[in-house]
Design a protein around this motif. Structure first.
Motif, PDB file in Angstrom:
ATOM      1  N   LYS A 164       0.822  -1.217   0.000  1.00  0.00           N
ATOM      2  CA  LYS A 164       0.000   0.000   0.000  1.00  0.00           C
ATOM      3  C   LYS A 164       0.862   1.277   0.000  1.00  0.00           C
ATOM      4  CE  LYS A 164      -3.849  -2.287   2.376  1.00  0.00           C
ATOM      5  NZ  LYS A 164      -4.772  -2.252   3.535  1.00  0.00           N
ATOM      6  N   THR A 165       2.044   1.164  -0.590  1.00  0.00           N
ATOM      7  CA  THR A 165       2.940   2.313  -0.674  1.00  0.00           C
ATOM      8  C   THR A 165       2.782   2.992  -2.027  1.00  0.00           C
ATOM      9  OG1 THR A 165       4.554   1.277   0.801  1.00  0.00           O
ATOM     10  CG2 THR A 165       5.354   3.053  -0.593  1.00  0.00           C
ATOM     11  N   SER A 166       2.741   4.319  -2.019  1.00  0.00           N
ATOM     12  CA  SER A 166       2.683   5.100  -3.255  1.00  0.00           C
ATOM     13  C   SER A 166       3.979   5.903  -3.390  1.00  0.00           C
ATOM     14  CB  SER A 166       1.485   6.045  -3.253  1.00  0.00           C
ATOM     15  OG  SER A 166       0.267   5.320  -3.197  1.00  0.00           O
ATOM     16  N   VAL A 167       4.560   5.866  -4.587  1.00  0.00           N
ATOM     17  CA  VAL A 167       5.816   6.568  -4.850  1.00  0.00           C
ATOM     18  C   VAL A 167       5.646   7.440  -6.079  1.00  0.00           C
ATOM     19  CG1 VAL A 167       8.256   6.318  -5.455  1.00  0.00           C
ATOM     20  CG2 VAL A 167       7.197   4.712  -3.847  1.00  0.00           C
ATOM     21  N   THR A 168       6.042   8.693  -5.934  1.00  0.00           N
ATOM     22  CA  THR A 168       6.103   9.606  -7.077  1.00  0.00           C
ATOM     23  C   THR A 168       7.534  10.109  -7.200  1.00  0.00           C
ATOM     24  OG1 THR A 168       3.806  10.302  -6.770  1.00  0.00           O
ATOM     25  CG2 THR A 168       5.229  11.727  -8.099  1.00  0.00           C
ATOM     26  N   ALA A 169       8.170   9.838  -8.334  1.00  0.00           N
ATOM     27  CA  ALA A 169       9.581  10.179  -8.495  1.00  0.00           C
ATOM     28  C   ALA A 169       9.930  10.158  -9.979  1.00  0.00           C
ATOM     29  CB  ALA A 169      10.460   9.195  -7.731  1.00  0.00           C
ATOM     30  N   ASP A 170      11.134  10.598 -10.263  1.00  0.00           N
ATOM     31  CA  ASP A 170      11.638  10.532 -11.635  1.00  0.00           C
ATOM     32  C   ASP A 170      12.401   9.221 -11.794  1.00  0.00           C
ATOM     33  OD1 ASP A 170      12.279  11.117 -14.219  1.00  0.00           O
ATOM     34  OD2 ASP A 170      13.888  12.519 -13.722  1.00  0.00           O
ATOM     35  N   GLY A 171      11.656   8.122 -11.902  1.00  0.00           N
ATOM     36  CA  GLY A 171      12.246   6.784 -11.993  1.00  0.00           C
ATOM     37  C   GLY A 171      12.195   6.066 -10.658  1.00  0.00           C
ATOM     38  N   PHE A 172      12.260   4.745 -10.706  1.00  0.00           N
ATOM     39  CA  PHE A 172      12.220   3.909  -9.502  1.00  0.00           C
ATOM     40  C   PHE A 172      13.087   2.679  -9.726  1.00  0.00           C
ATOM     41  CE2 PHE A 172      10.549   0.259  -7.203  1.00  0.00           C
ATOM     42  CZ  PHE A 172      10.539   0.733  -5.897  1.00  0.00           C
ATOM     43  N   THR A 173      13.942   2.363  -8.730  1.00  0.00           N
ATOM     44  CA  THR A 173      14.830   1.198  -8.809  1.00  0.00           C
ATOM     45  C   THR A 173      14.793   0.431  -7.500  1.00  0.00           C
ATOM     46  OG1 THR A 173      16.332   2.296 -10.365  1.00  0.00           O
ATOM     47  CG2 THR A 173      17.196   0.402  -9.161  1.00  0.00           C
ATOM     48  N   ALA A 174      14.617  -0.892  -7.584  1.00  0.00           N
ATOM     49  CA  ALA A 174      14.733  -1.799  -6.437  1.00  0.00           C
ATOM     50  C   ALA A 174      15.706  -2.896  -6.823  1.00  0.00           C
ATOM     51  CB  ALA A 174      13.378  -2.384  -6.055  1.00  0.00           C
ATOM     52  N   GLU A 175      16.824  -2.991  -6.084  1.00  0.00           N
ATOM     53  CA  GLU A 175      17.874  -3.939  -6.440  1.00  0.00           C
ATOM     54  C   GLU A 175      18.305  -4.762  -5.225  1.00  0.00           C
ATOM     55  OE1 GLU A 175      20.978  -1.397  -7.955  1.00  0.00           O
ATOM     56  OE2 GLU A 175      20.374  -1.800 -10.030  1.00  0.00           O
ATOM     57  N   ALA A 176      18.333  -6.073  -5.400  1.00  0.00           N
ATOM     58  CA  ALA A 176      18.957  -6.984  -4.443  1.00  0.00           C
ATOM     59  C   ALA A 176      20.093  -7.658  -5.207  1.00  0.00           C
ATOM     60  CB  ALA A 176      17.951  -8.007  -3.925  1.00  0.00           C
ATOM     61  N   VAL A 177      21.285  -7.069  -5.119  1.00  0.00           N
ATOM     62  CA  VAL A 177      22.392  -7.480  -5.985  1.00  0.00           C
ATOM     63  C   VAL A 177      23.638  -7.788  -5.151  1.00  0.00           C
ATOM     64  CG1 VAL A 177      21.504  -6.174  -7.943  1.00  0.00           C
ATOM     65  CG2 VAL A 177      23.106  -5.071  -6.365  1.00  0.00           C
ATOM     66  N   MET A 178      24.651  -8.319  -5.824  1.00  0.00           N
ATOM     67  CA  MET A 178      25.914  -8.619  -5.178  1.00  0.00           C
ATOM     68  C   MET A 178      26.729  -7.348  -4.979  1.00  0.00           C
ATOM     69  SD  MET A 178      25.373 -11.788  -4.920  1.00  0.00           S
ATOM     70  CE  MET A 178      26.898 -12.107  -4.038  1.00  0.00           C
ATOM     71  N   LYS A 179      27.464  -7.302  -3.877  1.00  0.00           N
ATOM     72  CA  LYS A 179      28.315  -6.164  -3.570  1.00  0.00           C
ATOM     73  C   LYS A 179      29.749  -6.459  -4.009  1.00  0.00           C
ATOM     74  CE  LYS A 179      29.776  -3.234   0.313  1.00  0.00           C
ATOM     75  NZ  LYS A 179      29.658  -3.027   1.781  1.00  0.00           N
ATOM     76  N   ASP A 180      30.391  -5.464  -4.590  1.00  0.00           N
ATOM     77  CA  ASP A 180      31.781  -5.615  -5.010  1.00  0.00           C
ATOM     78  C   ASP A 180      32.691  -5.308  -3.818  1.00  0.00           C
ATOM     79  OD1 ASP A 180      34.284  -5.569  -6.144  1.00  0.00           O
ATOM     80  OD2 ASP A 180      33.669  -4.469  -7.936  1.00  0.00           O
ATOM     81  N   VAL A 181      33.298  -6.368  -3.256  1.00  0.00           N
ATOM     82  CA  VAL A 181      34.220  -6.215  -2.123  1.00  0.00           C
ATOM     83  C   VAL A 181      35.622  -6.570  -2.616  1.00  0.00           C
ATOM     84  CG1 VAL A 181      34.781  -6.929   0.229  1.00  0.00           C
ATOM     85  CG2 VAL A 181      32.395  -6.833  -0.509  1.00  0.00           C
ATOM     86  N   GLY A 182      36.347  -5.563  -3.054  1.00  0.00           N
ATOM     87  CA  GLY A 182      37.686  -5.806  -3.582  1.00  0.00           C
ATOM     88  C   GLY A 182      37.700  -6.719  -4.789  1.00  0.00           C
ATOM     89  N   GLY A 183      36.677  -6.621  -5.619  1.00  0.00           N
ATOM     90  CA  GLY A 183      36.577  -7.483  -6.797  1.00  0.00           C
ATOM     91  C   GLY A 183      35.811  -8.768  -6.568  1.00  0.00           C
ATOM     92  N   ASP A 184      35.435  -9.057  -5.338  1.00  0.00           N
ATOM     93  CA  ASP A 184      34.682 -10.273  -5.006  1.00  0.00           C
ATOM     94  C   ASP A 184      33.196  -9.955  -4.987  1.00  0.00           C
ATOM     95  OD1 ASP A 184      33.747 -12.679  -4.113  1.00  0.00           O
ATOM     96  OD2 ASP A 184      34.454 -12.433  -2.061  1.00  0.00           O
ATOM     97  N   LYS A 185      32.423 -10.671  -5.797  1.00  0.00           N
ATOM     98  CA  LYS A 185      30.979 -10.495  -5.860  1.00  0.00           C
ATOM     99  C   LYS A 185      30.279 -11.843  -5.679  1.00  0.00           C
ATOM    100  CE  LYS A 185      31.221  -6.592  -9.104  1.00  0.00           C
ATOM    101  NZ  LYS A 185      30.743  -6.075 -10.417  1.00  0.00           N
ATOM    102  N   THR A 186      30.678 -12.588  -4.648  1.00  0.00           N
ATOM    103  CA  THR A 186      30.220 -13.965  -4.489  1.00  0.00           C
ATOM    104  C   THR A 186      29.906 -14.277  -3.032  1.00  0.00           C
ATOM    105  OG1 THR A 186      31.672 -14.611  -6.332  1.00  0.00           O
ATOM    106  CG2 THR A 186      30.792 -16.378  -4.966  1.00  0.00           C
ATOM    107  N   HIS A 187      28.784 -14.994  -2.803  1.00  0.00           N
ATOM    108  CA  HIS A 187      28.543 -15.619  -1.514  1.00  0.00           C
ATOM    109  C   HIS A 187      29.373 -16.909  -1.451  1.00  0.00           C
ATOM    110  CE1 HIS A 187      25.302 -12.848  -0.913  1.00  0.00           C
ATOM    111  NE2 HIS A 187      24.514 -13.397  -1.810  1.00  0.00           N
ATOM    112  N   THR A 188      30.027 -17.159  -0.332  1.00  0.00           N
ATOM    113  CA  THR A 188      30.919 -18.313  -0.217  1.00  0.00           C
ATOM    114  C   THR A 188      30.494 -19.199   0.948  1.00  0.00           C
ATOM    115  OG1 THR A 188      32.772 -17.011  -1.080  1.00  0.00           O
ATOM    116  CG2 THR A 188      33.308 -19.057   0.061  1.00  0.00           C
TER     117      THR A 188
END
Length: 206
Positions: A42-66
Motif C-alpha cells: 500500500k505504498t505510493s511513490v512519485t519520483a523521476d524513476g524507480f529502482t529496487a535492487e537486491a544485488v551482489m556487492k563488489d568487495v575488492g573485486g569479489d561479488k560472491t557468496h561463499t
C-alpha cells in the motif's frame, strides 16, 4: 551484499604397533540468507524513476557468496587404522526484488528497474586417511544440499507502475559447487578399504 559461512573439522588418532587407531572428523555447515528489495504494501511513490535492487556487492573485486564445509580425518600406527570423515553443506538463500500488488509508482520520465542477483560458491570436502600395518579402512561422506533458493524479480498483479518509458525486470542466478570425497587408506600387509560417498541435490528458481 556478500555473505559467507565456512567450517573446518579435523580428527586424528595415532599409536604404536599392535593397537587399533581411530580418527574421526565431522563438519556441518548450515547457512540461511535472505536478501530483499521490496516496496512496502500500500505504498505510493512519485519520483523521476524507480529502482529496487537486491544485488551482489563488489568487495575488492569479489561479488560472491561463499559457503564451505571441510572435514579431514587420519589414523596412523598400530595394526588397524580406521578413519572417517563427514562433511555437510546446507545453503538456503533467497534473493528478491518485488513490487507488490498493492503498491503504486508514478515514475514520471524515469525508468522502473527491478533486479535480483545471486552468485554463490559451495565447497564441500571430506578426506580420510588410515595408515596401518595390517588393516586400513577409510570412509568419507560428502553431502551438499540447496533446498530451493528462489531468485526473483517481480511486478505482482495489481501493481501500477505509471509513466515510465521503460520497465526492466531482471533476475540472475549463478551457483557453483565443488565436492571432494577421498577415502584413502594404506596397509602394508593385509587389507585396504576405501569408501567415498558423494550426494548433491538442489533446485534453483528464478
Amino acid at each position: 551484499s556478500n555473505r559467507g559461512a565456512c567450517g573446518i573439522a579435523a580428527g586424528e588418532g595415532g599409536g604404536g604397533a599392535g593397537a587399533t587407531r581411530l580418527g574421526v572428523a565431522v563438519e556441518c555447515n548450515i547457512a540461511t540468507m535472505d536478501k530483499d528489495a521490496i516496496l512496502g504494501n500500500k505504498t505510493s511513490v512519485t519520483a523521476d524513476g524507480f529502482t529496487a535492487e537486491a544485488v551482489m556487492k563488489d568487495v575488492g573485486g569479489d561479488k560472491t557468496h561463499t559457503f564451505a564445509a571441510k572435514a579431514t580425518s587420519g589414523s596412523s600406527g598400530g595394526d588397524t587404522g580406521i578413519a572417517g570423515s563427514f562433511a555437510l553443506n546446507y545453503a538456503d538463500t533467497t534473493t528478491e526484488a518485488v513490487l507488490p500488488g498493492t503498491a503504486s509508482i508514478n515514475a514520471g520520465t524515469g525508468d522502473v528497474v527491478l533486479t535480483a542477483q545471486n552468485t554463490s560458491t559451495s565447497t564441500v570436502e571430506a578426506k580420510a586417511s588410515a595408515d596401518s600395518a595390517k588393516t586400513g579402512v577409510g570412509v568419507s561422506i560428502v553431502l551438499t544440499h540447496e533446498p530451493h533458493n528462489p531468485k526473483r524479480a517481480v511486478i505482482a498483479d495489481g501493481a501500477s507502475p505509471l509513466g515510465a518509458p521503460a520497465v526492466d525486470v531482471h533476475a540472475t542466478d549463478r551457483p557453483h559447487s565443488t565436492t571432494t570425497c577421498d577415502g584413502g587408506p594404506t596397509a602394508s600387509r593385509l587389507h585396504r578399504c576405501g569408501f567415498p560417498l558423494v550426494t548433491s541435490c538442489g533446485t534453483h528458481l528464478a
